[in-house]
Design a protein around this motif. Structure first.
Motif, PDB file in Angstrom:
ATOM      1  N   GLU A 242       0.571  -4.938   2.964  1.00 49.48           N
ATOM      2  CA  GLU A 242      -0.985  -5.472   3.546  1.00 49.48           C
ATOM      3  C   GLU A 242      -0.851  -6.953   3.158  1.00 49.48           C
ATOM      4  O   GLU A 242      -0.655  -7.400   2.046  1.00 49.48           O
ATOM      5  CB  GLU A 242      -1.766  -4.802   2.543  1.00 49.48           C
ATOM      6  CG  GLU A 242      -3.145  -5.099   3.132  1.00 49.48           C
ATOM      7  CD  GLU A 242      -4.300  -4.290   2.788  1.00 49.48           C
ATOM      8  OE1 GLU A 242      -5.459  -4.437   3.397  1.00 49.48           O
ATOM      9  OE2 GLU A 242      -4.220  -3.299   1.802  1.00 49.48           O
TER      10      GLU A 242
ATOM     11  N   TYR B  18     -12.826 -15.417  -5.570  1.00 48.68           N
ATOM     12  CA  TYR B  18     -12.030 -14.596  -6.532  1.00 48.68           C
ATOM     13  C   TYR B  18     -11.357 -15.452  -7.955  1.00 48.68           C
ATOM     14  O   TYR B  18     -11.605 -14.896  -8.787  1.00 48.68           O
ATOM     15  CB  TYR B  18     -10.721 -13.874  -5.559  1.00 48.68           C
ATOM     16  CG  TYR B  18     -10.019 -13.289  -6.393  1.00 48.68           C
ATOM     17  CD1 TYR B  18     -10.100 -12.152  -7.080  1.00 48.68           C
ATOM     18  CD2 TYR B  18      -8.624 -13.901  -6.633  1.00 48.68           C
ATOM     19  CE1 TYR B  18      -9.251 -11.361  -7.813  1.00 48.68           C
ATOM     20  CE2 TYR B  18      -7.559 -13.121  -7.684  1.00 48.68           C
ATOM     21  CZ  TYR B  18      -8.117 -11.962  -8.152  1.00 48.68           C
ATOM     22  OH  TYR B  18      -7.119 -11.127  -8.983  1.00 48.68           O
TER      23      TYR B  18
ATOM     24  N   THR C 281      -5.107  -8.062   6.925  1.00 44.31           N
ATOM     25  CA  THR C 281      -6.506  -8.023   6.513  1.00 44.31           C
ATOM     26  C   THR C 281      -6.875  -9.350   6.304  1.00 44.31           C
ATOM     27  O   THR C 281      -6.728 -10.141   5.627  1.00 44.31           O
ATOM     28  CB  THR C 281      -6.693  -7.267   4.953  1.00 44.31           C
ATOM     29  OG1 THR C 281      -6.386  -5.984   5.096  1.00 44.31           O
ATOM     30  CG2 THR C 281      -8.175  -7.303   4.609  1.00 44.31           C
TER      31      THR C 281
ATOM     32  N   MET D 167       0.906  -1.138  -0.131  1.00 41.56           N
ATOM     33  CA  MET D 167      -0.062  -0.068  -0.100  1.00 41.56           C
ATOM     34  C   MET D 167       0.855   1.232   0.018  1.00 41.56           C
ATOM     35  O   MET D 167       1.479   1.512   0.988  1.00 41.56           O
ATOM     36  CB  MET D 167      -0.966   0.067   1.049  1.00 41.56           C
ATOM     37  CG  MET D 167      -1.764   1.271   1.411  1.00 41.56           C
ATOM     38  SD  MET D 167      -2.546   1.825  -0.267  1.00 41.56           S
ATOM     39  CE  MET D 167      -4.079   0.697   0.071  1.00 41.56           C
TER      40      MET D 167
ATOM     41  N   ASP E 249       2.126  -4.868  -7.161  1.00 45.97           N
ATOM     42  CA  ASP E 249       1.002  -3.814  -7.270  1.00 45.97           C
ATOM     43  C   ASP E 249      -0.420  -4.362  -6.588  1.00 45.97           C
ATOM     44  O   ASP E 249      -0.315  -5.511  -5.771  1.00 45.97           O
ATOM     45  CB  ASP E 249       0.574  -3.740  -8.737  1.00 45.97           C
ATOM     46  CG  ASP E 249       0.375  -5.164  -9.402  1.00 45.97           C
ATOM     47  OD1 ASP E 249      -0.742  -5.996  -8.826  1.00 45.97           O
ATOM     48  OD2 ASP E 249       0.766  -5.386 -10.684  1.00 45.97           O
ATOM     49  N   ARG E 250      -1.365  -3.944  -6.425  1.00 51.20           N
ATOM     50  CA  ARG E 250      -2.359  -4.187  -5.627  1.00 51.20           C
ATOM     51  C   ARG E 250      -3.609  -4.868  -6.350  1.00 51.20           C
ATOM     52  O   ARG E 250      -4.885  -4.811  -6.056  1.00 51.20           O
ATOM     53  CB  ARG E 250      -2.978  -2.969  -5.000  1.00 51.20           C
ATOM     54  CG  ARG E 250      -1.954  -2.361  -3.838  1.00 51.20           C
ATOM     55  CD  ARG E 250      -2.588  -1.329  -3.138  1.00 51.20           C
ATOM     56  NE  ARG E 250      -3.968  -1.565  -2.507  1.00 51.20           N
ATOM     57  CZ  ARG E 250      -4.030  -2.219  -1.215  1.00 51.20           C
ATOM     58  NH1 ARG E 250      -2.794  -2.713  -0.783  1.00 51.20           N
ATOM     59  NH2 ARG E 250      -5.008  -2.490  -0.656  1.00 51.20           N
TER      60      ARG E 250
ATOM     61  N   LEU F  71     -10.569  -7.717  -1.973  1.00 47.65           N
ATOM     62  CA  LEU F  71     -11.491  -6.916  -1.368  1.00 47.65           C
ATOM     63  C   LEU F  71     -12.796  -6.658  -1.999  1.00 47.65           C
ATOM     64  O   LEU F  71     -13.768  -6.623  -1.300  1.00 47.65           O
ATOM     65  CB  LEU F  71     -10.807  -5.589  -1.127  1.00 47.65           C
ATOM     66  CG  LEU F  71      -9.654  -5.371  -0.189  1.00 47.65           C
ATOM     67  CD1 LEU F  71      -8.761  -4.106  -0.380  1.00 47.65           C
ATOM     68  CD2 LEU F  71      -9.942  -5.905   0.974  1.00 47.65           C
ATOM     69  N   GLN F  72     -12.710  -6.347  -3.411  1.00 48.13           N
ATOM     70  CA  GLN F  72     -14.150  -6.285  -4.069  1.00 48.13           C
ATOM     71  C   GLN F  72     -14.934  -7.492  -3.972  1.00 48.13           C
ATOM     72  O   GLN F  72     -16.084  -7.365  -3.796  1.00 48.13           O
ATOM     73  CB  GLN F  72     -13.711  -5.956  -5.446  1.00 48.13           C
ATOM     74  CG  GLN F  72     -15.208  -5.803  -6.513  1.00 48.13           C
ATOM     75  CD  GLN F  72     -14.647  -5.284  -7.806  1.00 48.13           C
ATOM     76  OE1 GLN F  72     -13.682  -5.227  -7.979  1.00 48.13           O
ATOM     77  NE2 GLN F  72     -15.734  -5.086  -8.514  1.00 48.13           N
TER      78      GLN F  72
ATOM     79  N   GLY G  15      -4.884  -7.711  -4.535  1.00 47.59           N
ATOM     80  CA  GLY G  15      -5.552  -7.342  -3.205  1.00 47.59           C
ATOM     81  C   GLY G  15      -6.908  -6.558  -3.649  1.00 47.59           C
ATOM     82  O   GLY G  15      -7.561  -6.745  -2.738  1.00 47.59           O
ATOM     83  N   GLU G  16      -6.790  -5.844  -4.380  1.00 47.08           N
ATOM     84  CA  GLU G  16      -8.156  -5.020  -4.569  1.00 47.08           C
ATOM     85  C   GLU G  16      -9.193  -6.003  -5.196  1.00 47.08           C
ATOM     86  O   GLU G  16     -10.395  -5.639  -4.616  1.00 47.08           O
ATOM     87  CB  GLU G  16      -7.832  -3.892  -5.567  1.00 47.08           C
ATOM     88  CG  GLU G  16      -6.984  -2.568  -5.077  1.00 47.08           C
ATOM     89  CD  GLU G  16      -7.594  -2.345  -3.785  1.00 47.08           C
ATOM     90  OE1 GLU G  16      -8.675  -2.022  -3.702  1.00 47.08           O
ATOM     91  OE2 GLU G  16      -6.525  -1.823  -2.975  1.00 47.08           O
TER      92      GLU G  16
END
Length: 500
Positions: A412, A467, A457, A401, A486-487, A494-495, A490-491
């Motif tokens: 994270e 996912y 998290t 992050m 990169d994220r 989360l989504q 991760g993103e």
């Protein structure tokens, strides 16, 4: 004792005796394979383009053949797909193993009649080494399950195309076909969840002795069985005695898998890839996997710290050092030349050469110059789980992050627990402490207040599964990257969590 187990023991002795010859002559064995490969491809398009007929030494070969990834080799692959023979290797491949690349989209990896033994015999010999060392062969007389991709193939210009695990399914020895599960019909089901239920239908009442597959998908199989029966796996399959796995580090899954099984079973780790079978665990008493130096592949190794430089060092097997990370490069009798696998390994023995798979050369976090790698995050997690033994992990990945809404940047950790730690704060402290011990650059960034300690998290159960399903990568040989710079993943997690 059945006929399979009886006959396997003299075969195991024969294979291990032959293995002893080449494993103690690594440099000589590899040089012989280099010459064999050059001779085999001398009259191919690639051989002419790179003047194979003029190469008389390894330094000349290294000068003539650059390191490349799939994109660099793709123009040759496309010529083969169009039906042209004698491009990368003499004649045409028997198969293309179809796999998904991180940046290349779909990849088509050639497998020739000369390279098939590398894939099939290596898998066989991993079992025979186990039998020779332990004397345990009774598992061959029971049922064997291989959780794999579909064996269905399509044909294009005379070449069969399919997943590697499905291609391998066509080469299971006849004497094992009668006790192999699941059935061909079930294996062809594309939807993983539907396929998994059918596999359970077929296996639940059978005397299963060997189970093979990638740990997270085997765990899903175990979870579904427990949900149906309310029993531990040892009570459902009392003959289950051997677990064969590859593709990911077993350690993050070990506690949960053995808890599901309810007893300790032996295991064999393998290192297969579509490009070639690289190594397997040849002993239950020593660390590391025996490298396949006599199986149609000439290897080179690039020190990990050199990989992204303009002229990286290229080393042969007898030039590597113990305890250092290397990127693996292969040249093989399927026509892959200077091909970077993308994996990193570390040698733990040089007599014979045994290795550990430490990660992916492009899977790291270095948003601030820390260059944290897969081996380090896996070791840190293993240590934290040992300090908090109640903890069981389903899956995890790590991302940086860089621009948080407030405070310093951080790493994270996205973790899905089967059983979370009793003290999450202490777990995070232990995890972060171990990572600073493993990576001095990360430690300096923490102590210099460039980064703050990692953030944990916790994801709800099924988040990773949902996912992967959304990405069309549920089941089979698909794996979640341990970390990325990169994220995107991760993103995505989360989504997935928010929409569940």
């Amino acid at each position: 004792m059945g006929i399979r187990s009886v006959l396997s023991k003299p075969l195991a002795q024969y294979v291990v005796q032959r293995q002893q010859v080449w494993m103690h002559r690594p440099g000589e064995t590899q040089q012989r394979w280099l010459q064999t490969l050059l001779d085999g491809a001398r009259n191919t398009a690639f051989g002419r383009d790179h003047r194979f007929k003029d190469i008389n030494s390894y330094p000349e070969f290294r000068q003539a053949v650059p390191i490349r990834d799939y994109e660099d080799l793709k123009p040759y692959i496309e010529r083969i797909l169009a039906g042209e023979p004698d491009v990368l290797w003499k004649g045409k491949p028997v198969y293309f193993a179809k796999t998904s690349g991180t940046t290349s989209g779909t990849k088509y990896i050639p497998i020739t009649k000369e390279s098939i033994p590398n894939h099939i015999n290596s898998a066989r010999d991993a079992l025979l080494n186990y039998i020779h060392e332990t004397g345990n062969a009774a598992f061959l007389d029971k049922k064997l399950i291989f959780l794999s991709g579909s064996p269905e193939l399509v044909v294009k210009n005379g070449i069969n195309i399919g997943r590697l695990s499905g291609i391998s399914n066509h080469h299971v020895p006849a004497y094992l076909r009668t006790n192999q599960l699941p059935s061909y019909e079930t294996n062809t089901i594309e939807d993983w969840e539907t396929k998994l239920e059918r596999i359970i239908d077929e296996t639940l009442t059978q005397p299963m002795s060997l189970i093979s597959g990638i740990p997270p998908w085997v765990q899903m199989y175990f979870d579904r069985i427990q949900a149906r029966t309310g029993k531990k796996i040892k009570d459902v399959f009392p003959d289950f005695s051997l677990f064969v796995y590859g593709g990911v580090n077993f350690e993050p899954y070990r506690a949960k898998l053995y808890e599901s099984i309810g007893k300790k079973v032996d295991s064999i780790e393998t290192y297969p890839a579509s490009e070639g079978f690289i190594a397997y665990q040849d002993t239950q008493t020593e660390q590391g996997l025996l490298m396949m130096l006599n199986s149609g592949i000439f290897f080179e190794f690039i020190p990990a710290e050199d990989y992204f430089s303009k002229n990286p060092r290229r080393l042969t097997i007898d030039q590597v050092e113990l305890g250092k990370n290397y990127a693996v490069v292969i040249h093989n009798n399927a026509g892959l030349w200077g091909y970077s696998l993308g994996d990193t390994v570390k040698f733990v023995s040089n007599d014979p050469y045994r290795l550990l798979v430490t990660g992916r050369i492009k899977h790291f976090i270095s948003a601030f110059g820390e260059h944290v790698i897969g081996e380090e995050v896996e070791k840190a997690l293993k240590d934290a789980m040992e300090r908090h033994p109640e903890t069981e992990v389903v899956e995890f990945t790590v991302a940086p992050m860089v621009t948080p809404a407030e405070g310093l940047p951080y790493h994270e950790w996205f973790v899905e627990f089967a059983t979370p730690p009793h003290d999450a704060d202490a777990f995070v402290r232990d995890l972060d402490r171990r990572l600073t011990e493993l990576n001095v650059y990360y430690k300096d960034l923490i102590s210099g207040s460039i980064l703050r300690p990692l953030k944990l998290t916790v994801l709800p159960r099924e988040t990773f599964r949902n996912y992967m399903k959304a990405q069309g990568k549920l089941g089979g040989q698909n794996k979640v990257p341990r970390l990325s710079n990169d994220r995107v993943i991760g993103e995505g997690l989360l989504q997935t969590m928010q929409t569940a």
